[in-house]
Design a protein around this motif. Structure first.
Motif, PDB file in Angstrom:
ATOM      1  N   MET A 128      18.009  -9.070  32.286  1.00 17.17           N
ATOM      2  CA  MET A 128      18.599 -10.127  31.478  1.00 17.17           C
ATOM      3  C   MET A 128      19.881 -10.618  32.139  1.00 17.17           C
ATOM      4  N   ILE A 129      20.183 -11.835  31.880  1.00 18.70           N
ATOM      5  CA  ILE A 129      21.441 -12.357  32.401  1.00 18.70           C
ATOM      6  C   ILE A 129      22.570 -12.026  31.424  1.00 18.70           C
ATOM      7  N   ARG A 130      23.776 -12.121  31.892  1.00 15.86           N
ATOM      8  CA  ARG A 130      24.949 -11.726  31.100  1.00 15.86           C
ATOM      9  C   ARG A 130      24.999 -12.435  29.735  1.00 15.86           C
ATOM     10  N   GLU A 131      24.697 -13.717  29.691  1.00 16.81           N
ATOM     11  CA  GLU A 131      24.754 -14.454  28.437  1.00 16.81           C
ATOM     12  C   GLU A 131      23.745 -13.916  27.420  1.00 16.81           C
ATOM     13  N   GLU A 132      22.567 -13.544  27.903  1.00 14.99           N
ATOM     14  CA  GLU A 132      21.562 -12.977  27.003  1.00 14.99           C
ATOM     15  C   GLU A 132      22.014 -11.612  26.479  1.00 14.99           C
ATOM     16  N   ASP A 133      22.644 -10.832  27.342  1.00 13.57           N
ATOM     17  CA  ASP A 133      23.150  -9.536  26.906  1.00 13.57           C
ATOM     18  C   ASP A 133      24.269  -9.698  25.884  1.00 13.57           C
ATOM     19  N   GLU A 134      25.145 -10.663  26.100  1.00 10.04           N
ATOM     20  CA  GLU A 134      26.204 -10.942  25.126  1.00 10.04           C
ATOM     21  C   GLU A 134      25.601 -11.362  23.788  1.00 10.04           C
ATOM     22  N   ALA A 135      24.582 -12.191  23.838  1.00 11.21           N
ATOM     23  CA  ALA A 135      23.916 -12.637  22.610  1.00 11.21           C
ATOM     24  C   ALA A 135      23.257 -11.453  21.901  1.00 11.21           C
ATOM     25  N   TYR A 136      22.659 -10.542  22.681  1.00  4.17           N
ATOM     26  CA  TYR A 136      22.033  -9.362  22.080  1.00  4.17           C
ATOM     27  C   TYR A 136      23.075  -8.488  21.391  1.00  4.17           C
ATOM     28  N   LEU A 137      24.218  -8.285  22.041  1.00  3.77           N
ATOM     29  CA  LEU A 137      25.279  -7.483  21.436  1.00  3.77           C
ATOM     30  C   LEU A 137      25.781  -8.119  20.142  1.00  3.77           C
ATOM     31  N   ALA A 138      25.918  -9.433  20.128  1.00  3.04           N
ATOM     32  CA  ALA A 138      26.360 -10.131  18.918  1.00  3.04           C
ATOM     33  C   ALA A 138      25.330  -9.971  17.799  1.00  3.04           C
ATOM     34  N   GLN A 139      24.055 -10.074  18.149  1.00  4.05           N
ATOM     35  CA  GLN A 139      22.985  -9.916  17.163  1.00  4.05           C
ATOM     36  C   GLN A 139      22.961  -8.484  16.634  1.00  4.05           C
ATOM     37  N   TYR A 140      23.179  -7.512  17.511  1.00  2.66           N
ATOM     38  CA  TYR A 140      23.188  -6.108  17.092  1.00  2.66           C
ATOM     39  C   TYR A 140      24.377  -5.839  16.168  1.00  2.66           C
ATOM     40  N   ARG A 141      25.535  -6.426  16.470  1.00  6.01           N
ATOM     41  CA  ARG A 141      26.712  -6.284  15.594  1.00  6.01           C
ATOM     42  C   ARG A 141      26.413  -6.836  14.202  1.00  6.01           C
ATOM     43  N   ALA A 142      25.744  -7.982  14.142  1.00  6.47           N
ATOM     44  CA  ALA A 142      25.395  -8.580  12.853  1.00  6.47           C
ATOM     45  C   ALA A 142      24.425  -7.682  12.088  1.00  6.47           C
ATOM     46  N   LEU A 143      23.470  -7.101  12.791  1.00  8.04           N
ATOM     47  CA  LEU A 143      22.521  -6.190  12.169  1.00  8.04           C
ATOM     48  C   LEU A 143      23.239  -4.940  11.669  1.00  8.04           C
ATOM     49  N   LEU A 144      24.178  -4.432  12.450  1.00 10.69           N
ATOM     50  CA  LEU A 144      24.961  -3.272  12.036  1.00 10.69           C
ATOM     51  C   LEU A 144      25.783  -3.583  10.785  1.00 10.69           C
ATOM     52  N   LYS A 145      26.353  -4.768  10.734  1.00 11.01           N
ATOM     53  CA  LYS A 145      27.121  -5.169   9.547  1.00 11.01           C
ATOM     54  C   LYS A 145      26.212  -5.261   8.328  1.00 11.01           C
ATOM     55  N   ALA A 146      25.028  -5.847   8.496  1.00 11.82           N
ATOM     56  CA  ALA A 146      24.091  -5.961   7.381  1.00 11.82           C
ATOM     57  C   ALA A 146      23.687  -4.576   6.880  1.00 11.82           C
ATOM     58  N   TRP A 147      23.450  -3.647   7.804  1.00 11.43           N
ATOM     59  CA  TRP A 147      23.086  -2.285   7.428  1.00 11.43           C
ATOM     60  C   TRP A 147      24.233  -1.609   6.682  1.00 11.43           C
ATOM     61  N   THR A 148      25.448  -1.768   7.198  1.00 12.64           N
ATOM     62  CA  THR A 148      26.617  -1.162   6.567  1.00 12.64           C
ATOM     63  C   THR A 148      26.801  -1.695   5.148  1.00 12.64           C
ATOM     64  N   MET A 149      26.612  -2.994   4.980  1.00 14.37           N
ATOM     65  CA  MET A 149      26.737  -3.592   3.649  1.00 14.37           C
ATOM     66  C   MET A 149      25.646  -3.063   2.711  1.00 14.37           C
ATOM     67  N   ALA A 150      24.445  -2.879   3.225  1.00 17.66           N
ATOM     68  CA  ALA A 150      23.347  -2.355   2.402  1.00 17.66           C
ATOM     69  C   ALA A 150      23.606  -0.899   2.025  1.00 17.66           C
ATOM     70  N   VAL A 151      24.046  -0.099   2.978  1.00 15.93           N
ATOM     71  CA  VAL A 151      24.331   1.307   2.709  1.00 15.93           C
ATOM     72  C   VAL A 151      25.476   1.428   1.706  1.00 15.93           C
ATOM     73  N   GLY A 152      26.453   0.559   1.815  1.00 18.07           N
ATOM     74  CA  GLY A 152      27.585   0.582   0.902  1.00 18.07           C
ATOM     75  C   GLY A 152      27.270   0.056  -0.486  1.00 18.07           C
ATOM     76  N   GLY A 153      26.082  -0.507  -0.672  1.00 18.41           N
ATOM     77  CA  GLY A 153      25.689  -1.021  -1.972  1.00 18.41           C
ATOM     78  C   GLY A 153      26.194  -2.423  -2.261  1.00 18.41           C
TER      79      GLY A 153
END
Length: 87
Positions: free
Chosen positions: A1-26
């Protein structure tokens, strides 16, 4: 992958992590187990990004540890939230 795609993946993973944290927190009604499975599925890609871009290894490490630290429990195991904190 090129750097921009990797940056986009990291941003998407951060958003997924936030969604999970919000779900776990109720704070949301999302399925925390499903979100956790998605986070688990992305771990290999995170490892690849850390290998391809050593300067991103700290970011990847923080994402992995944020996901794997102990929580108070998933929604099914938690005590009810106080009435003043209900959504």
């Amino acid at each position: 992958m090129i750097r921009e795609e990797d940056e986009a993946y990291l941003a998407q993973y951060r958003a997924l992590l936030k969604a999970w944290t919000m779900a776990v927190g109720g704070f949301t009604n999302d399925d925390s187990d499903e979100l956790h499975r998605k986070l688990e599925a992305g771990q290999d890609e995170l490892a690849r990004i850390a290998q391809d871009h050593p300067e991103k290894s700290y970011d990847v490490d923080m994402l992995i540890h944020a996901r794997s630290r102990p929580w108070g429990g998933f929604a099914a195991d938690r005590l009810p939230r106080p009435p003043h904190r209900q959504p």
